[in-house]
Scaffold this active site. Structure first.
Site, PDB file in Angstrom:
ATOM      1  CB  ALA A   1      -0.921  -0.014   1.216  1.00 13.12           C
ATOM      2  N   GLY A   2       2.016   1.150  -0.663  1.00 14.44           N
ATOM      3  CA  GLY A   2       2.914   2.304  -0.785  1.00 14.44           C
ATOM      4  C   GLY A   2       2.497   3.168  -1.955  1.00 14.44           C
TER       5      GLY A   2
ATOM      6  CG  ASN B   1      12.538  -6.014  -3.050  1.00 16.55           C
ATOM      7  OD1 ASN B   1      12.257  -5.820  -1.867  1.00 16.55           O
ATOM      8  ND2 ASN B   1      12.717  -5.034  -3.911  1.00 16.55           N
TER       9      ASN B   1
ATOM     10  CB  VAL C   1       4.605  -3.600  -9.823  1.00 16.58           C
ATOM     11  CG1 VAL C   1       5.163  -2.187 -10.021  1.00 16.58           C
ATOM     12  CG2 VAL C   1       3.275  -3.744 -10.560  1.00 16.58           C
ATOM     13  CB  THR C   2       8.227  -6.108  -6.436  1.00 14.00           C
ATOM     14  OG1 THR C   2       6.998  -5.925  -5.760  1.00 14.00           O
ATOM     15  CG2 THR C   2       9.382  -5.931  -5.457  1.00 14.00           C
TER      16      THR C   2
ATOM     17  CG  HIS D   1      11.916  -2.178 -15.578  1.00 14.59           C
ATOM     18  ND1 HIS D   1      11.611  -1.089 -16.354  1.00 14.59           N
ATOM     19  CD2 HIS D   1      11.784  -1.748 -14.288  1.00 14.59           C
ATOM     20  CE1 HIS D   1      11.312  -0.051 -15.580  1.00 14.59           C
ATOM     21  NE2 HIS D   1      11.424  -0.428 -14.321  1.00 14.59           N
TER      22      HIS D   1
HETATM   23  P1  NAI Z   1       6.871   1.978  -1.432  1.00 17.09           P
HETATM   24  O1  NAI Z   1       8.016   1.845  -0.495  1.00 17.09           O
HETATM   25  O2  NAI Z   1       6.105   3.251  -1.465  1.00 17.09           O
HETATM   26  O3  NAI Z   1       5.822   0.795  -1.123  1.00 17.09           O
HETATM   27  C1  NAI Z   1       6.196  -0.518  -0.881  1.00 17.09           C
HETATM   28  C2  NAI Z   1       5.214  -1.094   0.135  1.00 17.09           C
HETATM   29  O4  NAI Z   1       5.468  -2.489   0.270  1.00 17.09           O
HETATM   30  C3  NAI Z   1       5.374  -0.466   1.536  1.00 17.09           C
HETATM   31  O5  NAI Z   1       4.134   0.099   1.971  1.00 17.09           O
HETATM   32  C4  NAI Z   1       5.780  -1.644   2.419  1.00 17.09           C
HETATM   33  O6  NAI Z   1       5.268  -1.584   3.732  1.00 17.09           O
HETATM   34  C5  NAI Z   1       5.179  -2.802   1.630  1.00 17.09           C
HETATM   35  N1  NAI Z   1       5.744  -4.094   2.000  1.00 17.09           N
HETATM   36  C6  NAI Z   1       7.032  -4.418   2.265  1.00 17.09           C
HETATM   37  N2  NAI Z   1       7.125  -5.708   2.609  1.00 17.09           N
HETATM   38  C7  NAI Z   1       5.877  -6.233   2.549  1.00 17.09           C
HETATM   39  C8  NAI Z   1       5.319  -7.511   2.786  1.00 17.09           C
HETATM   40  N3  NAI Z   1       6.090  -8.544   3.146  1.00 17.09           N
HETATM   41  N4  NAI Z   1       3.994  -7.666   2.607  1.00 17.09           N
HETATM   42  C9  NAI Z   1       3.197  -6.646   2.233  1.00 17.09           C
HETATM   43  N5  NAI Z   1       3.663  -5.394   2.009  1.00 17.09           N
HETATM   44  C10 NAI Z   1       4.979  -5.208   2.165  1.00 17.09           C
HETATM   45  O7  NAI Z   1       7.432   1.616  -2.878  1.00 17.09           O
HETATM   46  P2  NAI Z   1       6.760   1.951  -4.283  1.00 17.09           P
HETATM   47  O8  NAI Z   1       7.260   3.235  -4.791  1.00 17.09           O
HETATM   48  O9  NAI Z   1       5.301   1.724  -4.174  1.00 17.09           O
HETATM   49  O10 NAI Z   1       7.435   0.807  -5.195  1.00 17.09           O
HETATM   50  C11 NAI Z   1       7.095  -0.533  -4.974  1.00 17.09           C
HETATM   51  C12 NAI Z   1       7.977  -1.466  -5.808  1.00 17.09           C
HETATM   52  O11 NAI Z   1       7.682  -1.288  -7.191  1.00 17.09           O
HETATM   53  C13 NAI Z   1       9.486  -1.235  -5.679  1.00 17.09           C
HETATM   54  O12 NAI Z   1      10.156  -2.480  -5.725  1.00 17.09           O
HETATM   55  C14 NAI Z   1       9.812  -0.406  -6.923  1.00 17.09           C
HETATM   56  O13 NAI Z   1      11.158  -0.507  -7.299  1.00 17.09           O
HETATM   57  C15 NAI Z   1       8.899  -1.087  -7.917  1.00 17.09           C
HETATM   58  N6  NAI Z   1       8.592  -0.318  -9.125  1.00 17.09           N
HETATM   59  C16 NAI Z   1       8.606  -1.005 -10.295  1.00 17.09           C
HETATM   60  C17 NAI Z   1       8.260  -0.377 -11.460  1.00 17.09           C
HETATM   61  C18 NAI Z   1       8.234  -1.169 -12.724  1.00 17.09           C
HETATM   62  O14 NAI Z   1       8.235  -0.584 -13.802  1.00 17.09           O
HETATM   63  N7  NAI Z   1       8.171  -2.483 -12.668  1.00 17.09           N
HETATM   64  C19 NAI Z   1       7.929   1.042 -11.486  1.00 17.09           C
HETATM   65  C20 NAI Z   1       7.896   1.658 -10.192  1.00 17.09           C
HETATM   66  C21 NAI Z   1       8.230   0.991  -9.039  1.00 17.09           C
HETATM   67  C1  2OP Z   2      11.005   2.992 -12.606  1.00 20.80           C
HETATM   68  O1  2OP Z   2      11.330   2.663 -13.759  1.00 20.80           O
HETATM   69  C2  2OP Z   2      11.754   2.437 -10.315  1.00 20.80           C
HETATM   70  O2  2OP Z   2      11.465   0.739 -11.950  1.00 20.80           O
HETATM   71  C3  2OP Z   2      11.070   1.985 -11.509  1.00 20.80           C
HETATM   72  O3  2OP Z   2      10.601   4.133 -12.338  1.00 20.80           O
END
Ligand code: NAI
Ligand code: 2OP
Length: 310
Positions: free
Chosen positions: A12-13, A97, A120-121, A177
Site C-alpha cells: 500500500a505504498g 525483495n 511490479v516489484t 526493465h
Molecule cells: P513503497 O516503499 O512506497 O511501497 C512498498 C510497500 O510495500 C510499503 O508500503 C511496504 O510496507 C510494503 N511491503 C514491504 N514488505 C511487505 C510484505 N512482506 N507484505 C506486504 N507489504 C509489504 O514503494 P513503491 O514506490 O510503491 O514501489 C514498490 C515497488 O515497485 C518497488 O520495488 C519499486 O522498485 C517497484 N517499481 C517497479 C516499477 C516497474 O516498472 N516495474 C515502477 C515503479 C516501481
Molecule cells: C522505474 O522505472 C523504479 O522501476 C522503476 O521508475
C-alpha cells in the site's frame, strides 16, 4: 446482474495505493489493499472509500493485513518490496525483495488460485520468476509490468520532441526493465510513420537513452523515492486489458518458451493481453542490431535469475 471483479493490490505504498485509486475510480473492480504495516492499508483503503461519493463510483475499497480478505481475486498486483537503502547492494535488494515477493505470492495464490498475477516489484524480471515459482501458476497468468511504463516514457519524449499529441504516438520498448532495455525506434511511430523517418538518428538515440534512464531521472529529482504515477497508470492499463478482455497488444514481461529465441526466461515482449492473461506472444521481426540488443538485455536478466535461491 454480474458482480464487480475483485483486484488485490499487495503493497500500500506509492505505486500500490495509486494503482488502487485508479482501479476504484474507474469503477473497474472492488479493490483489496494489503500491506505488512498495520493500519497503513486500512487507512488508505478508508480514505479511498471516502473519496467515492465525490468521485462518483461504487467500487468497494478495503485495506487489510489478512490474506483471507483477498480470497477469490481475479487479479493480484504485487508492489510490495523495499527500495534500495544506502549501503545495500543490488544483490542485497534482489534477495530481500525475492523473499518478500515469494511470501506474499504464496499467501495470495493460496486463496485466489485462479487469479492473474501482475508483478511490479523490482528487479522486475527476476521478481516475475519468483512469483511464477511461488504461485505454481501457468505462464499465462504471471505477467510483469515494465514495458508499458518504459514505452509510455518513450512516447512522452517523442511527443514532446515533435510537438504532437501523445495519443498519436505509439512506441515499443522490449527486453528487461533495466539499463539494457531495448527501445524499438523502427516500430515507434507518429500516426503510423516510424520516428526514424521523422527525426535525425542522433535525436532518436538521445530519446532512446533518456527512456532507458527514465526511472533514474525521476529518482534523481524525487531523492526519497521512485516514480509512481506513470507506473500506476501502466499497471492500471494491464488490469483493464485483462478484466475487460480487450486483447490489447502491450509489452509485458512474460516467460518466453522459445519465442524471440529465448527459453525459460521472463523478458519484456509484446503480447496480446486479455481475460486469459497472456493470450499470445506477438512476435515481430528484429534486425540483427535489435536482436543483439535484445539478447544482451535477456542475458542481464539471466544473470540476476541465476543468483536467486532455487
Ligand atoms: P513503497 O516503499 O512506497 O511501497 C512498498 C510497500 O510495500 C510499503 O508500503 C511496504 O510496507 C510494503 N511491503 C514491504 N514488505 C511487505 C510484505 N512482506 N507484505 C506486504 N507489504 C509489504 O514503494 P513503491 O514506490 O510503491 O514501489 C514498490 C515497488 O515497485 C518497488 O520495488 C519499486 O522498485 C517497484 N517499481 C517497479 C516499477 C516497474 O516498472 N516495474 C515502477 C515503479 C516501481
Ligand atoms: C522505474 O522505472 C523504479 O522501476 C522503476 O521508475
Amino acid at each position: 446482474m454480474a458482480s464487480r471483479a475483485k483486484v488485490t493490490v499487495i503493497g500500500a505504498g506509492n505505486v500500490g495505493a495509486t494503482t488502487a485509486q485508479r482501479i476504484a475510480e474507474a469503477g473497474l473492480a472492488d479493490v483489496v489493499l494489503v500491506d505488512i504495516v498495520e493500519g497503513l492499508p486500512q487507512g488508505k483503503g478508508l480514505d479511498l472509500a471516502e473519496a467515492a461519493p465525490v468521485v462518483g463510483h461504487d467500487a468497494q475499497v478495503i485495506g487489510t493485513n489478512d490474506y483471507a480478505d483477498t480470497a477469490g481475486s481475479d487479479v493480484v498486483v504485487v508492489t510490495s518490496g523495499l527500495a534500495r537503502q544506502p549501503g545495500m547492494s543490488r544483490d542485497d535488494l534482489l534477495m530481500k525483495n525475492a523473499g518478500i515477493v515469494r511470501s506474499v505470492v504464496e499467501a495470495a495464490a493460496r486463496v485466489s488460485p485462479e487469479a492473474i498475477l501482475i508483478v511490479v516489484t523490482n528487479p522486475l524480471d527476476a521478481m516475475c520468476h519468483v512469483a511464477h515459482r511461488a504461485s505454481g501458476f501457468p505462464r499465462e497468468r504471471v505477467l510483469g509490468m515494465a514495458g508499458v511504463l518504459d514505452s509510455a516514457r518513450f512516447r512522452t519524449f517523442i511527443a514532446q520532441e515533435l510537438g504532437v499529441s501523445v495519443e498519436d504516438v505509439h512506441a515499443f520498448v522490449l527486453g528487461g526493465h533495466g539499463d539494457t532495455m531495448v527501445p524499438l525506434s523502427r516500430y515507434s511511430t507518429v500516426a503510423g510513420v516510424p520516428i526514424t523517418e521523422l527525426l535525425p538518428a542522433a535525436r532518436v538515440r538521445a530519446l532512446e537513452e533518456r527512456t532507458a534512464n527514465g526511472g533514474a531521472e525521476v529518482v534523481a529529482l524525487l531523492k526519497t523515492g521512485s516514480a509512481f504515477y506513470a507506473p500506476a497508470a501502466s499497471t492500471f492499463e494491464m488490469v483493464d486489458a485483462i478484466l475487460r478482455d480487450r486483447k490489447r497488444v502491450l509489452p509485458c514481461a512474460v516467460l518466453l518458451q522459445g519465442e524471440f529465441g529465448v527459453h525459460d526466461l521472463f523478458v519484456g515482449v509484446p503480447i496480446v493481453l486479455g481475460r486469459g492473461g497472456l493470450e499470445r506472444v506477438f512476435e515481430i521481426e528484429l534486425t540483427s542490431d535489435e536482436r543483439t540488443a535484445f539478447e544482451k538485455s535477456a542475458a542481464a536478466v539471466e544473470e540476476l535469475v541465476q543468483k536467486l535461491p532455487a
